[in-house]
Design a protein around this motif. Structure first.
Motif, mmCIF file in Angstrom:
data_model
loop_
_atom_site.group_PDB
_atom_site.id
_atom_site.type_symbol
_atom_site.label_atom_id
_atom_site.label_comp_id
_atom_site.label_asym_id
_atom_site.label_seq_id
_atom_site.Cartn_x
_atom_site.Cartn_y
_atom_site.Cartn_z
ATOM 1 N N ILE A 207 0.840 -1.205 0.000
ATOM 2 C CA ILE A 207 0.000 0.000 0.000
ATOM 3 C C ILE A 207 0.872 1.251 0.000
ATOM 4 N N ASP A 208 1.909 1.236 0.822
ATOM 5 C CA ASP A 208 2.794 2.401 0.922
ATOM 6 C C ASP A 208 3.539 2.677 -0.380
ATOM 7 N N ARG A 209 3.686 1.651 -1.217
ATOM 8 C CA ARG A 209 4.334 1.856 -2.514
ATOM 9 C C ARG A 209 3.362 2.332 -3.585
ATOM 10 N N GLY A 210 2.107 2.501 -3.208
ATOM 11 C CA GLY A 210 1.163 3.119 -4.124
ATOM 12 C C GLY A 210 0.115 2.219 -4.741
ATOM 13 N N LEU A 211 0.078 0.937 -4.371
ATOM 14 C CA LEU A 211 -0.960 0.059 -4.881
ATOM 15 C C LEU A 211 -2.143 0.081 -3.923
ATOM 16 N N PRO A 212 -3.290 0.559 -4.367
ATOM 17 C CA PRO A 212 -4.423 0.728 -3.459
ATOM 18 C C PRO A 212 -5.087 -0.601 -3.087
ATOM 19 N N LEU A 213 -5.599 -0.655 -1.872
ATOM 20 C CA LEU A 213 -6.327 -1.814 -1.362
ATOM 21 C C LEU A 213 -7.627 -1.305 -0.772
ATOM 22 N N TYR A 214 -8.731 -1.808 -1.291
ATOM 23 C CA TYR A 214 -10.045 -1.318 -0.875
ATOM 24 C C TYR A 214 -10.537 -2.068 0.354
ATOM 25 N N GLY A 215 -11.181 -1.346 1.256
ATOM 26 C CA GLY A 215 -11.769 -1.970 2.438
ATOM 27 C C GLY A 215 -13.271 -2.102 2.275
ATOM 28 N N LEU A 216 -13.744 -3.312 2.013
ATOM 29 C CA LEU A 216 -15.175 -3.556 1.804
ATOM 30 C C LEU A 216 -15.852 -3.808 3.146
ATOM 31 N N ASP A 217 -16.787 -2.955 3.501
ATOM 32 C CA ASP A 217 -17.510 -3.112 4.763
ATOM 33 C C ASP A 217 -18.550 -4.219 4.606
ATOM 34 N N ILE A 218 -18.394 -5.284 5.366
ATOM 35 C CA ILE A 218 -19.322 -6.416 5.263
ATOM 36 C C ILE A 218 -20.352 -6.402 6.398
ATOM 37 N N SER A 219 -20.325 -5.371 7.219
ATOM 38 C CA SER A 219 -21.340 -5.247 8.268
ATOM 39 C C SER A 219 -22.708 -5.091 7.599
ATOM 40 N N PRO A 220 -23.768 -5.701 8.096
ATOM 41 C CA PRO A 220 -23.883 -6.443 9.351
ATOM 42 C C PRO A 220 -23.802 -7.970 9.190
ATOM 43 N N LEU A 221 -23.168 -8.474 8.138
ATOM 44 C CA LEU A 221 -23.065 -9.920 7.968
ATOM 45 C C LEU A 221 -22.194 -10.512 9.076
ATOM 46 N N ASP A 222 -22.539 -11.724 9.469
ATOM 47 C CA ASP A 222 -21.867 -12.340 10.609
ATOM 48 C C ASP A 222 -20.483 -12.870 10.253
ATOM 49 N N CYS A 223 -19.565 -12.712 11.179
ATOM 50 C CA CYS A 223 -18.254 -13.335 11.074
ATOM 51 C C CYS A 223 -17.622 -13.333 12.456
ATOM 52 N N VAL A 224 -16.815 -14.341 12.732
ATOM 53 C CA VAL A 224 -16.102 -14.399 13.998
ATOM 54 C C VAL A 224 -14.781 -15.110 13.785
ATOM 55 N N GLU A 225 -13.709 -14.543 14.308
ATOM 56 C CA GLU A 225 -12.406 -15.184 14.293
ATOM 57 C C GLU A 225 -12.289 -16.039 15.541
ATOM 58 N N ILE A 226 -11.908 -17.289 15.355
ATOM 59 C CA ILE A 226 -11.875 -18.233 16.467
ATOM 60 C C ILE A 226 -10.448 -18.349 16.986
ATOM 61 N N ASP A 227 -10.157 -17.587 18.037
ATOM 62 C CA ASP A 227 -8.823 -17.573 18.628
ATOM 63 C C ASP A 227 -8.786 -18.221 20.002
ATOM 64 N N THR A 228 -9.918 -18.220 20.682
ATOM 65 C CA THR A 228 -9.982 -18.719 22.046
ATOM 66 C C THR A 228 -11.133 -19.707 22.193
ATOM 67 N N VAL A 229 -11.166 -20.396 23.318
ATOM 68 C CA VAL A 229 -12.269 -21.321 23.593
ATOM 69 C C VAL A 229 -13.582 -20.560 23.632
ATOM 70 N N GLU A 230 -13.560 -19.349 24.173
ATOM 71 C CA GLU A 230 -14.777 -18.531 24.217
ATOM 72 C C GLU A 230 -15.262 -18.189 22.807
ATOM 73 N N ASP A 231 -14.320 -17.861 21.915
ATOM 74 C CA ASP A 231 -14.676 -17.607 20.513
ATOM 75 C C ASP A 231 -15.326 -18.841 19.894
ATOM 76 N N TYR A 232 -14.763 -19.992 20.187
ATOM 77 C CA TYR A 232 -15.263 -21.250 19.618
ATOM 78 C C TYR A 232 -16.690 -21.527 20.076
ATOM 79 N N LEU A 233 -16.967 -21.326 21.354
ATOM 80 C CA LEU A 233 -18.316 -21.551 21.868
ATOM 81 C C LEU A 233 -19.305 -20.586 21.232
ATOM 82 N N TYR A 234 -18.875 -19.341 21.037
ATOM 83 C CA TYR A 234 -19.742 -18.362 20.373
ATOM 84 C C TYR A 234 -19.975 -18.753 18.914
ATOM 85 N N ALA A 235 -18.919 -19.220 18.249
ATOM 86 C CA ALA A 235 -19.033 -19.621 16.847
ATOM 87 C C ALA A 235 -20.001 -20.788 16.683
ATOM 88 N N GLN A 236 -19.990 -21.697 17.628
ATOM 89 C CA GLN A 236 -20.937 -22.819 17.561
ATOM 90 C C GLN A 236 -22.376 -22.313 17.621
#
Length: 246
Positions: A207-236
């Motif tokens: 990006i710093d070299r000038g190649l643009p990267l677009y940020g697509l807002d996907i809200s309010p669609l659901d997504c969760v990153e599963i990093d912890t046991v608590e995340d996993y229980l929520y994902a289930q």
């Protein structure tokens, strides 16, 4: 377009669940694993060619995919240094298998499959999915996006208060960005520090070299990153509603 799925990590923060099972093979809903749902979402979106980068419990991941998806076209890459490297190194290992663009997914996320056609149908060739609602924490991969939607900064180090949102770990890249990204990954790994970085450090350099990267807002669609046991229980809990929208 091919999809690169990164499935090399040990999932240390989810022990003891991952003591004998890689995180991507944890059952999430109806006998389906996190990896299964990612593959099914990709196929639904029309992507049939996949590169899967394995590491921890490589044999289990391969056997699972080959048994469950015997006709799936998969190129396998193994990160034998998975315990000493980060996802930048796993991505770099796939460099010879993608040339004209690809979709990149972490395999520890549960997400609404409608995110994929939103990204694929975007007029911008290079983009990542961003969640701008619901809040984010210090350890999340945060982004700063300008008024036109372009990513200016991506890093876990962005202060929570100044972040525009969180990158959820799903990206698409065209040929030019792809070439620059792998060149940057190669340079950083050769210098000695890149193998232990998050791949977003190389995104930022491109990006710093000038190649643009677009940020697509996907809200309010659901997504969760599963990093912890608590995340996993929520994902289930979330999985039933995500799969129900089909």
């Amino acid at each position: 377009m091919r999809a690169v799925l990164l499935a090399a990590g040990e999932g240390r923060r989810m022990r003891p669940l991952t003591d004998s099972t890689p995180k991507c093979l944890l059952e999430i809903a109806d006998s389906s694993t996190v990896l299964d749902l990612a593959i099914e979402n990709l196929r639904w979106a029309g992507i049939e060619e996949m590169v899967i980068v394995t590491g921890y419990r490589d044999d289990m991941v391969r056997r699972h995919v080959e048994k469950r998806y015997p006709r799936l076209e998969v190129a396998w890459v193994h990160n034998s240094m998975y315990s000493q490297t980060n996802n930048s190194y796993s991505l770099w290992l796939a460099r010879d298998l993608v040339h004209n663009g690809f979709m990149l997914l972490d395999t520890d996320i549960l997400f609404d499959r409608r995110i994929l056609p939103m990204l694929l149908g975007l007029k911008h060739g290079d983009a990542l999915a961003v969640r701008t609602a619901g809040g984010w924490a210090e350890e999340d991969m945060k982004v700063v996006i300008d008024k036109q939607g372009w990513v200016r900064t991506i890093s876990k180090g962005i202060p929570v208060a100044t972040a525009s949102g969180e990158s959820i770990g799903i990206e698409k890249f065209g040929g030019d960005f792809c070439a620059e990204l792998f060149a940057e990954l190669s340079r950083r790994i050769a210098e000695g520090h890149g193998a232990n970085e998050f791949y977003e450090a190389s995104f930022q350099a491109v990006i710093d070299r000038g190649l643009p990267l677009y940020g697509l807002d996907i809200s309010p669609l659901d997504c969760v990153e599963i990093d912890t046991v608590e995340d996993y229980l929520y994902a289930q809990q979330l999985a039933a509603s995500v799969r129900g929208r089909r």
